[in-house]
Design an enzyme around this catalytic site. Structure first.
Site, PDB file in Angstrom:
ATOM      1  N   HIS A  46       0.979  -1.305   0.044  1.00 22.37           N
ATOM      2  CA  HIS A  46       0.146   0.021   0.003  1.00 22.37           C
ATOM      3  C   HIS A  46       0.914   1.275  -0.051  1.00 22.37           C
ATOM      4  CE1 HIS A  46      -3.697  -2.344   0.134  1.00 22.37           C
ATOM      5  NE2 HIS A  46      -3.523  -2.706   1.475  1.00 22.37           N
ATOM      6  N   ARG A  71       7.292  -5.239   3.111  1.00 22.54           N
ATOM      7  CA  ARG A  71       6.076  -5.966   2.948  1.00 22.54           C
ATOM      8  C   ARG A  71       5.863  -5.914   1.397  1.00 22.54           C
ATOM      9  NH1 ARG A  71       0.025  -4.318   5.038  1.00 22.54           N
ATOM     10  NH2 ARG A  71       0.360  -2.160   3.934  1.00 22.54           N
ATOM     11  N   GLU A 148      -5.733 -11.104   8.397  1.00 21.17           N
ATOM     12  CA  GLU A 148      -6.337  -9.851   8.367  1.00 21.17           C
ATOM     13  C   GLU A 148      -7.602 -10.194   7.685  1.00 21.17           C
ATOM     14  OE1 GLU A 148      -4.258  -7.212   5.908  1.00 21.17           O
ATOM     15  OE2 GLU A 148      -3.462  -8.575   4.401  1.00 21.17           O
ATOM     16  N   ASP A 174      -7.868  -4.327   7.665  1.00 22.68           N
ATOM     17  CA  ASP A 174      -8.769  -5.148   6.790  1.00 22.68           C
ATOM     18  C   ASP A 174      -9.396  -6.189   7.826  1.00 22.68           C
ATOM     19  OD1 ASP A 174      -8.315  -4.680   4.021  1.00 22.68           O
ATOM     20  OD2 ASP A 174      -6.064  -5.013   4.399  1.00 22.68           O
TER      21      ASP A 174
END
Length: 258
Positions: A46, A71, A148, A174
């Site tokens: 993200h 990530r 998540e 999430d």
């Protein structure tokens, strides 16, 4: 291969304080790396990061005693292998919902015979004497699938039973969405806290290390007190924004009416 500071901290029974980089800037990474964090994670899912900015961030933080982590955008072998070859000592992988997906993650991240990772640590090999990286990479690299979703919570114990992971990482926004809540980071809802408690309990049973994304020091301290062993303090964009707003508001308050 140099020893992984994250694993050293865990071995001592302590919690890791992790930074998060969303901005594709080596200078931002360098600034964050000298702030006292134990590890620094580049967010390619993200964050506004790509592979080359991840490498630049790793290069910038190398002179500081932090563990470089990433990530990855998704659970697939190409980007996982490249993130590790670029120097990641830890991987956080989003949306791992089943034991099979966790097994795939481990396979992509480890060399044979433990996995199927292709050999070619073009930059990571520079962390050690020539030809020695491969000998300890499988043991030193941290692998954290993300819990998540409702599905991952339902499959939590099966995921945690997968050999080769080091724990799991909670994605609270999430997870909240999955349970009909808003995009909140530091949850206080009882049903979410019960999930956190189960994650910690099940990780402790297996000598694994639970991690979680937090909104700041208050949420991180609460998570550590719950038993989490890796906490992320927002991201550099959030920290910069929060402090800038604080300074602006204080300035306006101090000169109010003038």
């Amino acid at each position: 291969m140099s020893s992984n500071k994250v694993k050293q901290i865990w071995s001592a029974g302590d919690a890791v304080v992790n930074a998060w980089l969303s901005i594709p800037s080596g200078f931002a990474a360098e600034v964050i790396a000298q702030c006292g964090f134990d590890s620094v994670t580049v967010d390619m899912q993200h964050g506004v990061q790509d592979y080359m900015s991840m490498v630049e961030c790793f290069q910038a933080m190398r002179s500081h005693p932090v563990t470089p982590m990433a990530r990855v955008p998704w659970n697939e072998p190409g980007i996982i292998g490249k993130a590790l070859d670029g120097g990641a000592y830890g991987l956080i992988c989003p949306m791992v919902n089943t034991a099979q997906e966790a097994k795939s993650l481990v396979s992509y991240a480890k060399y044979p015979p433990d996995g199927t990772r292709s050999n070619g640590p073009i930059r990571a090999g520079m962390y050690s004497a020539p030809g020695t990286y491969q000998k300890t990479a499988n043991e030193e690299i941290v692998i954290l699938p993300m819990v998540e979703t409702k599905t991952s919570v339902e499959n939590m114990e099966a995921i945690l039973d997968v050999h080769g992971i080091d724990g799991v990482y909670i994605g609270p926004t999430d997870l909240g969405f999955s349970y009909g809540l808003g995009p909140k980071v530091d949850h206080t809802e009882p049903k979410i806290l019960r999930i956190y408690e189960k994650v910690v309990k099940e990780c402790n049973k297996r000598k694994l290390y639970p991690g979680i994304h937090c909104g700041g020091a208050e949420g991180a301290a609460r998570a550590i007190n719950m038993g989490f062993k890796l906490v992320t303090l927002s991201d550099e964009a959030g920290l910069m924004s929060a402090y800038a707003k604080l300074q602006v508001n204080q300035t306006r308050e101090m000169v109010s009416g003038k």
